[in-house]
Design a protein around this motif. Sequence first.
Motif, PDB file in Angstrom:
ATOM      1  N   LYS A 218       0.840  -1.228  -0.185  1.00 38.45           N
ATOM      2  CA  LYS A 218       0.107  -0.016   0.056  1.00 38.45           C
ATOM      3  C   LYS A 218       0.986   1.301   0.192  1.00 38.45           C
ATOM      4  N   PRO A 219       0.403   2.047  -0.630  1.00 37.88           N
ATOM      5  CA  PRO A 219       1.334   3.689  -0.823  1.00 37.88           C
ATOM      6  C   PRO A 219       1.574   4.112   0.675  1.00 37.88           C
ATOM      7  N   VAL A 220       2.737   4.703   0.746  1.00 41.64           N
ATOM      8  CA  VAL A 220       3.094   5.278   2.033  1.00 41.64           C
ATOM      9  C   VAL A 220       3.704   6.823   1.750  1.00 41.64           C
ATOM     10  N   SER A 221       3.419   7.580   2.996  1.00 42.00           N
ATOM     11  CA  SER A 221       3.843   8.719   2.916  1.00 42.00           C
ATOM     12  C   SER A 221       3.966   9.198   4.540  1.00 42.00           C
ATOM     13  N   MET A 222       4.540  10.384   4.938  1.00 39.71           N
ATOM     14  CA  MET A 222       4.392  11.111   5.932  1.00 39.71           C
ATOM     15  C   MET A 222       3.386  12.300   5.612  1.00 39.71           C
ATOM     16  N   ALA A 223       2.778  12.556   7.062  1.00 38.69           N
ATOM     17  CA  ALA A 223       2.070  13.917   6.754  1.00 38.69           C
ATOM     18  C   ALA A 223       2.896  15.070   7.185  1.00 38.69           C
ATOM     19  N   TYR A 224       3.512  15.574   6.179  1.00 42.34           N
ATOM     20  CA  TYR A 224       4.478  16.850   6.270  1.00 42.34           C
ATOM     21  C   TYR A 224       3.602  18.125   6.355  1.00 42.34           C
ATOM     22  N   HIS A 225       4.131  18.878   7.365  1.00 38.53           N
ATOM     23  CA  HIS A 225       3.666  20.205   7.488  1.00 38.53           C
ATOM     24  C   HIS A 225       4.454  21.181   6.926  1.00 38.53           C
ATOM     25  N   LEU A 226       3.697  21.849   5.797  1.00 39.00           N
ATOM     26  CA  LEU A 226       4.530  22.573   4.912  1.00 39.00           C
ATOM     27  C   LEU A 226       3.913  23.897   5.018  1.00 39.00           C
ATOM     28  N   THR A 227       4.746  24.998   5.224  1.00 43.16           N
ATOM     29  CA  THR A 227       4.421  26.416   5.300  1.00 43.16           C
ATOM     30  C   THR A 227       4.784  27.085   4.047  1.00 43.16           C
ATOM     31  N   ASP A 228       4.208  28.051   3.587  1.00 44.30           N
ATOM     32  CA  ASP A 228       4.614  29.035   2.751  1.00 44.30           C
ATOM     33  C   ASP A 228       5.290  30.048   3.129  1.00 44.30           C
ATOM     34  N   LEU A 229       6.538  30.237   2.933  1.00 42.76           N
ATOM     35  CA  LEU A 229       7.392  31.177   3.479  1.00 42.76           C
ATOM     36  C   LEU A 229       7.688  32.307   2.314  1.00 42.76           C
ATOM     37  N   GLN A 230       7.493  33.529   2.644  1.00 47.30           N
ATOM     38  CA  GLN A 230       7.748  34.518   1.657  1.00 47.30           C
ATOM     39  C   GLN A 230       8.721  35.593   2.182  1.00 47.30           C
ATOM     40  N   PRO A 231       9.743  35.970   1.527  1.00 46.77           N
ATOM     41  CA  PRO A 231      10.699  37.080   1.987  1.00 46.77           C
ATOM     42  C   PRO A 231      10.003  38.356   2.338  1.00 46.77           C
ATOM     43  N   ILE A 262       2.720  12.226  -1.344  1.00 45.12           N
ATOM     44  CA  ILE A 262       3.197  13.192  -0.671  1.00 45.12           C
ATOM     45  C   ILE A 262       1.852  13.645   0.191  1.00 45.12           C
ATOM     46  N   GLY A 263       1.962  13.616   1.536  1.00 50.69           N
ATOM     47  CA  GLY A 263       0.841  13.936   2.407  1.00 50.69           C
ATOM     48  C   GLY A 263       1.234  15.301   2.663  1.00 50.69           C
ATOM     49  N   VAL A 264       0.213  16.176   2.538  1.00 53.78           N
ATOM     50  CA  VAL A 264       0.573  17.580   2.913  1.00 53.78           C
ATOM     51  C   VAL A 264      -0.300  18.214   3.977  1.00 53.78           C
ATOM     52  N   ASN A 265       0.079  18.690   5.092  1.00 49.74           N
ATOM     53  CA  ASN A 265      -0.641  19.516   5.885  1.00 49.74           C
ATOM     54  C   ASN A 265      -0.317  21.082   5.711  1.00 49.74           C
ATOM     55  N   TYR A 266      -1.598  21.541   5.427  1.00 48.38           N
ATOM     56  CA  TYR A 266      -1.148  22.983   5.032  1.00 48.38           C
ATOM     57  C   TYR A 266      -2.034  23.918   6.008  1.00 48.38           C
ATOM     58  N   TYR A 267      -1.365  24.672   6.683  1.00 53.98           N
ATOM     59  CA  TYR A 267      -2.387  25.659   7.432  1.00 53.98           C
ATOM     60  C   TYR A 267      -2.096  27.176   7.412  1.00 53.98           C
ATOM     61  N   GLY A 268      -0.851  27.499   6.699  1.00 55.41           N
ATOM     62  CA  GLY A 268      -0.594  28.897   6.341  1.00 55.41           C
ATOM     63  C   GLY A 268       0.838  29.220   6.018  1.00 55.41           C
ATOM     64  N   HIS A 269       1.017  30.553   6.433  1.00 54.87           N
ATOM     65  CA  HIS A 269       2.076  31.288   5.683  1.00 54.87           C
ATOM     66  C   HIS A 269       2.861  32.389   6.718  1.00 54.87           C
TER      67      HIS A 269
END
Length: 404
Positions: A218-231, A262-269
């Motif tokens: 069965k397919p596998v991933s982590m649940a990555y917490h990814l944040t949009d970072l802007q300069p 890829i499991g993506v947890n997205y909450y913000g920036h």
Amino acid sequence: MNKVLEFPRGFLWGSAISAHQTEGDNLHSDWWEWEHSKTRLEALKEKGLSPADFQSGAACDFYNRYEGDFDLLAQLHQNAFRLSIEWARIEPREGHFVDEEIRHYERVLAALKRRRITTFVTLHHFTLPQWLAEKGGFLKRASTEYFMRYIERVAPRLSPYTDFWLTINEPEIYASHAFLFGIYPPQHKSSLEMYWVTRNLIRAHNHAAVYLRTATSKPVSMAYHLTDLQPINIFAHFSRSLSHYLANEYVLQRTIGTCDYIGVNYYGHSHIGVFGRRLQSLSHHETSDMGWGIHPEGLERVLVDLKKFHKPIYITENGVADAADAKRVRFIKDHLYYAGRAIQRGVDVRGYFYWSLLDNFEWHHGFAPKFGLVKVDYATQNRSIRPSAREYAKIAADNLLIYE
Ligand code: BGC
């Protein structure tokens, strides 16, 4: 003018929960121990807060009420669900595995399959058995061996009902909140420890993923917490790149090789200042009940950035604390709109899981934040579907977003 966004065929529309936050009575876990510890109780008392609001207790009693909750899912046209398995129930004492608890999860997952719901099963979502926490948990290299022993027990049993595995939820948040910021148990504040924990989580994931792929196919991933970072400005480009590497890429690069998706947890920036400081966004934005900025545009950037890995993507978490249910529809539609734009730009996004199906125990914040599509009255355990859930259900049923 309205825009019509059609999602790819077979797109998964779901919601997510975790065991400790919903099941109730997770007696053998490090969180339960910490919620009742003298340090925690004194810290709450000092702030004039009532301990009961910060102890998971019966939570949503999901352990006993899952059938009814899955009926709600089906009613809401969701075709996928993400939940976690509680290690502390399955191995409450070192090396002592409780077969009845594994059977419990077989029943829970079978109940989803009966409703033709695609299942995403997380094996570690922030909590540990207390005995393992006492041994140092993921601070210790031996954690991989303990994790593997647990997985080798549960995975063959749960695999017939599992469509997708998630090894570890948000290693970035777990390592930083428990070992650097001193927020989650064991409340340590050491960058060196955070580094070791991160390394051990990476190691544990890679071993688990290789095993799960071969043993269960069965397919596998982590649940990555990814944040949009802007300069913040042109001078902050370098520090933004460094922050992006440390916050998002460090774990990704070391684990992506063993992931099928890829499991993506997205909450913000956040904006990043010249010296790497994280700032709230500069652009005008709405906030949730918890004061978190709402930044749907960032989701498109995060997704497009993942295109380079050439793997299918599932948004495994995205949600808002909104007790009044005044912002949730907009929140969901906006995020789906930007996910849709990423799809149009060639990103292989295949599913979206709103966090969360139910109001639940929001870790150190206790019961106050209301993330649920379904409102939970904790005194009676009554569930009531929020209007936003019905709007989300329409999108799911039509596989289509009409965006104003
Ligand atoms: C976690 C959830 C949590 C949610 C909202 C994520 O970081 O995986 O357990 O409830 O965010 O804070």
